[in-house]
Design a protein around this motif. Sequence first.
Motif, short mmCIF file in Angstrom:
data_model
loop_
_atom_site.label_atom_id
_atom_site.label_comp_id
_atom_site.label_asym_id
_atom_site.label_seq_id
_atom_site.Cartn_x
_atom_site.Cartn_y
_atom_site.Cartn_z
N ALA A 288 -4.26 103.56 12.50
CA ALA A 288 -3.48 103.93 13.06
C ALA A 288 -2.67 102.22 12.75
O ALA A 288 -3.68 101.99 12.54
CB ALA A 288 -4.53 103.86 14.37
N PRO B 79 -0.63 107.71 14.28
CA PRO B 79 -0.64 106.65 15.42
C PRO B 79 -0.19 105.32 14.35
O PRO B 79 -0.64 104.44 14.04
CB PRO B 79 -1.28 106.75 15.82
CG PRO B 79 -2.56 107.71 15.42
CD PRO B 79 -2.51 108.04 13.84
N ARG C 207 2.17 109.96 18.97
CA ARG C 207 1.53 109.28 17.83
C ARG C 207 2.32 108.51 17.78
O ARG C 207 1.99 107.00 17.90
CB ARG C 207 0.91 109.86 16.89
CG ARG C 207 0.26 111.24 17.03
CD ARG C 207 -0.25 111.48 15.77
NE ARG C 207 -1.32 112.77 15.94
CZ ARG C 207 -2.21 113.04 14.98
NH1 ARG C 207 -1.29 112.69 13.32
NH2 ARG C 207 -3.21 113.83 14.74
N TRP D 137 -6.71 105.93 19.52
CA TRP D 137 -6.73 106.33 18.46
C TRP D 137 -8.25 106.34 17.42
O TRP D 137 -8.58 106.99 16.53
CB TRP D 137 -5.86 106.62 17.08
CG TRP D 137 -4.37 106.83 18.53
CD1 TRP D 137 -3.60 105.93 18.81
CD2 TRP D 137 -4.17 108.16 18.20
NE1 TRP D 137 -2.74 106.99 19.70
CE2 TRP D 137 -3.04 108.34 19.04
CE3 TRP D 137 -4.69 109.37 18.14
CZ2 TRP D 137 -2.43 109.42 19.48
CZ3 TRP D 137 -3.80 110.37 18.15
CH2 TRP D 137 -2.74 110.99 19.37
#
Length: 343
Positions: free
Chosen positions: A217, A272, A309, A336
């Motif tokens: 992420a 993400p 995302r 996430w």
Amino acid sequence: MAAAYRKELAPLTAGLADPAEWERKREAIRKQWLELLGGLPDRVPVRFTRLASAREASHTRHHIRYDTVHGDTVTAYLLVPHIADGSHAHPSWKLPAVMALHSTANAGKGDIALASGRDGRRYALELADRGYVVLAPDTITAGERKAEDAEYFHTAAFDAEYPEWSAVGKMLADHLQGLDLLCSLPEVDPERVGAIGHSLGGYNAYFLAGMDARVKAVVVSCGLSTFHGDPDPNRWGKRDWFTHIPKVTELLRADQLSFDFHEIAALAAPRPFFCWIAQQDQYMPHWKEIGEAAAELHRLYKYLGCGDRLQAVIGTSGHDFPDPIRNWAYAFLDRWLKKEPQP
């Protein structure tokens, strides 16, 4: 000031017959990007030295130096929450981790990892307080990595030593080494590692995520930009202080620049991605075009079946990382990285 670069943004899904073909296109973009940067040297084995340690209320701060390419070393702060004590003996206790990359601040890592850092910039410290293991390195020319006979954020010496490379390539190589280190730590769950940064640190965060899938992420504050609509596109080329990618200057002059930064950001898809865009950003004032880039990224994420995302937020702030936006970004990372790893 250079003339504005006004070419349209290329649709990210153009030429794709189905979502499975994105990986083919992604590899083509990645190859072109690496060629522009001057490539990446082979990484060196993980090795670091602990210079000092200080116990804070929520974590221990280790002042470290780690090896990187071409015999260089990187100074960094490694923040380890106290709740990690004993995690090496209990794998289920391993913690999520973050590469925290600083902006154009002379203090480098100290601006984001110490209480003395500026308001709106202490995201490394704040994430350690939230239970993340955080690595906050100095980038070249900043913090402890400024040469004694040079000014902060002046790359002339590096450019002279590596004329076929780029500062962006160097920063990326150093951050990949940092990621190797972070993932090797016994306290860290290598399947739950993110990257965050503001400005210089923001685009370095998504450059890193685009190059290494271990970044699960990414949070970018005032770091997404475009050549499209930029009143000074050569900010990315040769300058008398921080030269990011030397080849950009000649490509702009010859009208042969064949990419834009939404394509580089897209290398992180489908992982993400949180992006903060400020309407009063004095350094990247073309917020409408940057918003178009974020919208194009969202179209790609939706095409790949994971529109949730990608979160892009546009607000009225200046070149800053305000409290409400940082809290939103931290909640995004928690969503996430503090649950089961995503595919």
